[in-house]
Every structure is written in C-alpha cells, then in structure tokens.
Design a protein around this motif. Structure first.
Motif, PDB file in Angstrom:
ATOM      1  N   ASP A 167       0.843  -1.197   0.000  1.00 43.37           N
ATOM      2  CA  ASP A 167       0.000   0.000   0.000  1.00 43.37           C
ATOM      3  C   ASP A 167       0.877   1.244   0.000  1.00 43.37           C
ATOM      4  N   ILE A 168       0.711   2.075  -1.005  1.00 47.59           N
ATOM      5  CA  ILE A 168       1.494   3.301  -1.137  1.00 47.59           C
ATOM      6  C   ILE A 168       0.552   4.498  -1.053  1.00 47.59           C
ATOM      7  N   TYR A 169       0.864   5.418  -0.147  1.00 52.22           N
ATOM      8  CA  TYR A 169       0.052   6.621   0.030  1.00 52.22           C
ATOM      9  C   TYR A 169       0.877   7.836  -0.400  1.00 52.22           C
ATOM     10  N   VAL A 170       0.377   8.568  -1.368  1.00 43.81           N
ATOM     11  CA  VAL A 170       1.071   9.758  -1.865  1.00 43.81           C
ATOM     12  C   VAL A 170       0.723  10.928  -0.952  1.00 43.81           C
ATOM     13  N   LEU A 171       1.732  11.423  -0.240  1.00 43.25           N
ATOM     14  CA  LEU A 171       1.526  12.529   0.688  1.00 43.25           C
ATOM     15  C   LEU A 171       1.771  13.882   0.027  1.00 43.25           C
ATOM     16  N   ASN A 172       2.654  13.882  -0.974  1.00 38.20           N
ATOM     17  CA  ASN A 172       2.978  15.137  -1.671  1.00 38.20           C
ATOM     18  C   ASN A 172       3.267  14.819  -3.125  1.00 38.20           C
ATOM     19  N   ALA A 173       2.339  15.172  -3.996  1.00 44.01           N
ATOM     20  CA  ALA A 173       2.494  14.894  -5.427  1.00 44.01           C
ATOM     21  C   ALA A 173       3.292  16.015  -6.075  1.00 44.01           C
ATOM     22  N   ALA A 174       4.596  16.041  -5.770  1.00 43.92           N
ATOM     23  CA  ALA A 174       5.450  17.135  -6.230  1.00 43.92           C
ATOM     24  C   ALA A 174       6.133  16.838  -7.556  1.00 43.92           C
ATOM     25  N   GLY A 175       5.788  15.695  -8.185  1.00 47.37           N
ATOM     26  CA  GLY A 175       6.377  15.344  -9.460  1.00 47.37           C
ATOM     27  C   GLY A 175       7.053  13.992  -9.434  1.00 47.37           C
ATOM     28  N   SER A 176       7.214  13.397 -10.630  1.00 45.80           N
ATOM     29  CA  SER A 176       7.881  12.097 -10.782  1.00 45.80           C
ATOM     30  C   SER A 176       7.291  11.050  -9.824  1.00 45.80           C
ATOM     31  N   LEU A 177       5.988  10.889  -9.866  1.00 45.54           N
ATOM     32  CA  LEU A 177       5.315  10.006  -8.921  1.00 45.54           C
ATOM     33  C   LEU A 177       5.711   8.542  -9.097  1.00 45.54           C
ATOM     34  N   LEU A 178       5.962   8.108 -10.328  1.00 48.06           N
ATOM     35  CA  LEU A 178       6.364   6.717 -10.522  1.00 48.06           C
ATOM     36  C   LEU A 178       7.724   6.461  -9.885  1.00 48.06           C
ATOM     37  N   ASP A 179       8.648   7.411 -10.016  1.00 43.51           N
ATOM     38  CA  ASP A 179       9.976   7.258  -9.432  1.00 43.51           C
ATOM     39  C   ASP A 179       9.898   7.090  -7.917  1.00 43.51           C
ATOM     40  N   THR A 180       9.156   7.985  -7.271  1.00 45.61           N
ATOM     41  CA  THR A 180       9.077   7.937  -5.808  1.00 45.61           C
ATOM     42  C   THR A 180       8.277   6.723  -5.331  1.00 45.61           C
ATOM     43  N   SER A 181       7.243   6.351  -6.089  1.00 45.24           N
ATOM     44  CA  SER A 181       6.438   5.187  -5.700  1.00 45.24           C
ATOM     45  C   SER A 181       7.248   3.902  -5.811  1.00 45.24           C
ATOM     46  N   LEU A 182       8.055   3.792  -6.878  1.00 54.65           N
ATOM     47  CA  LEU A 182       8.888   2.604  -7.046  1.00 54.65           C
ATOM     48  C   LEU A 182       9.954   2.544  -5.959  1.00 54.65           C
ATOM     49  N   LEU A 183      10.551   3.674  -5.624  1.00 55.66           N
ATOM     50  CA  LEU A 183      11.548   3.711  -4.554  1.00 55.66           C
ATOM     51  C   LEU A 183      10.927   3.280  -3.229  1.00 55.66           C
ATOM     52  N   ALA A 184       9.729   3.791  -2.934  1.00 57.60           N
ATOM     53  CA  ALA A 184       9.048   3.414  -1.701  1.00 57.60           C
ATOM     54  C   ALA A 184       8.707   1.928  -1.689  1.00 57.60           C
ATOM     55  N   ALA A 185       8.280   1.409  -2.845  1.00 57.36           N
ATOM     56  CA  ALA A 185       7.925  -0.011  -2.937  1.00 57.36           C
ATOM     57  C   ALA A 185       9.138  -0.899  -2.701  1.00 57.36           C
ATOM     58  N   VAL A 186      10.262  -0.545  -3.335  1.00 58.18           N
ATOM     59  CA  VAL A 186      11.485  -1.339  -3.168  1.00 58.18           C
ATOM     60  C   VAL A 186      11.958  -1.299  -1.719  1.00 58.18           C
ATOM     61  N   ALA A 187      11.939  -0.115  -1.114  1.00 54.03           N
ATOM     62  CA  ALA A 187      12.364   0.014   0.277  1.00 54.03           C
ATOM     63  C   ALA A 187      11.483  -0.822   1.202  1.00 54.03           C
ATOM     64  N   ALA A 188      10.178  -0.802   0.966  1.00 58.07           N
ATOM     65  CA  ALA A 188       9.257  -1.572   1.806  1.00 58.07           C
ATOM     66  C   ALA A 188       9.477  -3.075   1.650  1.00 58.07           C
ATOM     67  N   LEU A 189       9.656  -3.526   0.419  1.00 57.01           N
ATOM     68  CA  LEU A 189       9.853  -4.955   0.176  1.00 57.01           C
ATOM     69  C   LEU A 189      11.197  -5.436   0.724  1.00 57.01           C
ATOM     70  N   GLN A 190      12.222  -4.593   0.632  1.00 53.49           N
ATOM     71  CA  GLN A 190      13.522  -4.968   1.177  1.00 53.49           C
ATOM     72  C   GLN A 190      13.467  -5.084   2.697  1.00 53.49           C
ATOM     73  N   ASP A 191      12.573  -4.341   3.309  1.00 56.62           N
ATOM     74  CA  ASP A 191      12.449  -4.355   4.773  1.00 56.62           C
ATOM     75  C   ASP A 191      11.477  -5.427   5.262  1.00 56.62           C
ATOM     76  N   THR A 192      10.815  -6.104   4.336  1.00 63.17           N
ATOM     77  CA  THR A 192       9.818  -7.113   4.704  1.00 63.17           C
ATOM     78  C   THR A 192      10.483  -8.412   5.154  1.00 63.17           C
TER      79      THR A 192
END
Length: 221
Positions: free
Chosen positions: A72-97
């Motif tokens: 689950d990814i929640y966009v708190l600030n849509a300041a641009g390049s949303l795919l980049d930040t969403s993918l980074l957040a997804a990778v970080a979350a999965l690596q921590d799982t």
C-alpha cells in the motif's frame, strides 16, 4: 491463503496506490485520479513482470498455503515524478519485509516455527524468539523520469509545475546491473532523447541505491 488451482505454487502481490487529500491542490477527495491506476499497473509490471519478486518464493506448501503481500502506497505530496518515488518506496518496503518461519501441521494448518517456546516465554523473550526471513528480491529496480521541453531540452526529475510545461515525458526503469527493465514515454520523444534519459537513469540509480543502503543500515543498527 489457499492458492488458486491455476497457480498452486505461487503467492500474490497486491499493489495499491492512493492519493491523499493533501497531496496536491488539484486533487479533491473522492474518485482517485487516473495517474494512480497507471502507477499501480507499472509497479506491478516492474516487480512481477521483470521477476524482481517471484511469486513462487511466496509459496509455503504447494497447493495448500501461500503468502499474500499487500503493498500500500500513500502519496503525501504529489510534487512530481510520482512513478519514481512510488517505485523507490515499494522497493524500500519490500527490502524491509520479513516473513515468519512457518510450517504445515499434520492437520493442514500453517503454524509458526517454535510457537510452543514463544507461548511459554515472557513478552520480551517471545519477541526475540520469533524466527523470520527476509523477503527475497531479485534485483533493485529504480526509475528516473525526464521531461522534454520544446522537443529539445531534457530536464531530469521535473517537479509538478515543470511537468505541465513538458512536451513529452520519459521514464526509464533500470536495475543495479544497468539492465533496462522498462521505458514509459508520453508525447513525442526521439530515440536519442530516450537514450540520454537511460544514461542519466543509470547514474541516478547508483546514487539512490547508495542512499537506500545507508538508510537500511541505520534502521538495522
């Protein structure tokens, strides 16, 4: 979860992206904007389509039980390049799982390893006794979005206002081995511009990967 008969040895990854009310002045609560569904699909394409996460690694016992991961990814600030930040957040979350170590009982139930020892221990000892294993990922995909201004100049990582001025948008997904995992282009972009964006994405990947590793080390310490 009991796996489907079509894929008895595979778990599931369910990706959800949600724009919060304060993410951007352009968004109002209610129906999610179309970009949300685009990001969900592209995250799924990268993580599963490129075998970064293999669903077979989520199998506990074929035909009996599998893991289901909810990303689950929640966009708190849509300041641009949303795919980049969403993918980074997804990778970080999965690596921590970390997944609990489990086994199937004779009755066909899923049970944690060492459960009897945990039940007999106090809370502090029980927390330390829980056996877990990190989720296995096969690569670290990261992306870089570039905007093409007036069909000539290339701007890396444009913000929300700059994106509106771009004639085209190019997003390149690459892993640590410089393997090209995906290219998403909107608007008129030449092959040369796509190649330039790919070169910048490779450089950015090294920088962001180092920051990601440093952040992970701080969390572990």
């Amino acid at each position: 979860m009991v796996p489907s008969s079509e894929a008895p040895g595979e778990g599931q990854l369910i990706v959800s992206v949600e724009m919060t009310p304060l993410a951007t002045p352009d968004f109002r609560p209610g129906k999610q904007p179309g970009i949300v569904h685009v990001i969900q699909q592209r995250l799924t394409d990268v993580l599963l389509g490129c075998s970064i996460l293999k669903l077979s690694d989520l199998c506990i016992a074929e035909g009996q039980a599998v893991w289901v991961l909810y990303l689950d990814i929640y966009v708190l600030n849509a300041a641009g390049s949303l795919l980049d930040t969403s993918l980074l957040a997804a990778v970080a979350a999965l690596q921590d799982t970390r997944l609990p170590a489990v086994h199937m009982t004779e009755e066909g139930n899923v049970e944690r390893d060492g459960l009897e020892d945990i039940e007999q221990a106090d809370a502090a000892v029980a927390a330390a006794a829980v056996k877990t294993a990190p989720l296995q990922l096969h690569g670290t995909p990261l992306s870089l979005t570039c905007g093409v201004y007036k069909q000539q100049q290339i701007l890396a990582d444009p913000d929300h206002e700059e994106e509106d001025l771009m004639a085209a948008s190019i997003t390149v997904v690459i892993d640590e081995q410089r393997n090209l995992l995906g290219v998403y282009s909107v608007g008129p972009a030449s092959p040369k511009q796509v190649l330039s964006c790919a070169e910048m994405a490779a450089q950015r990947h090294a920088e962001v990967l180092e920051q990601l590793q440093q952040a992970a080390s701080k969390m572990e310490s």
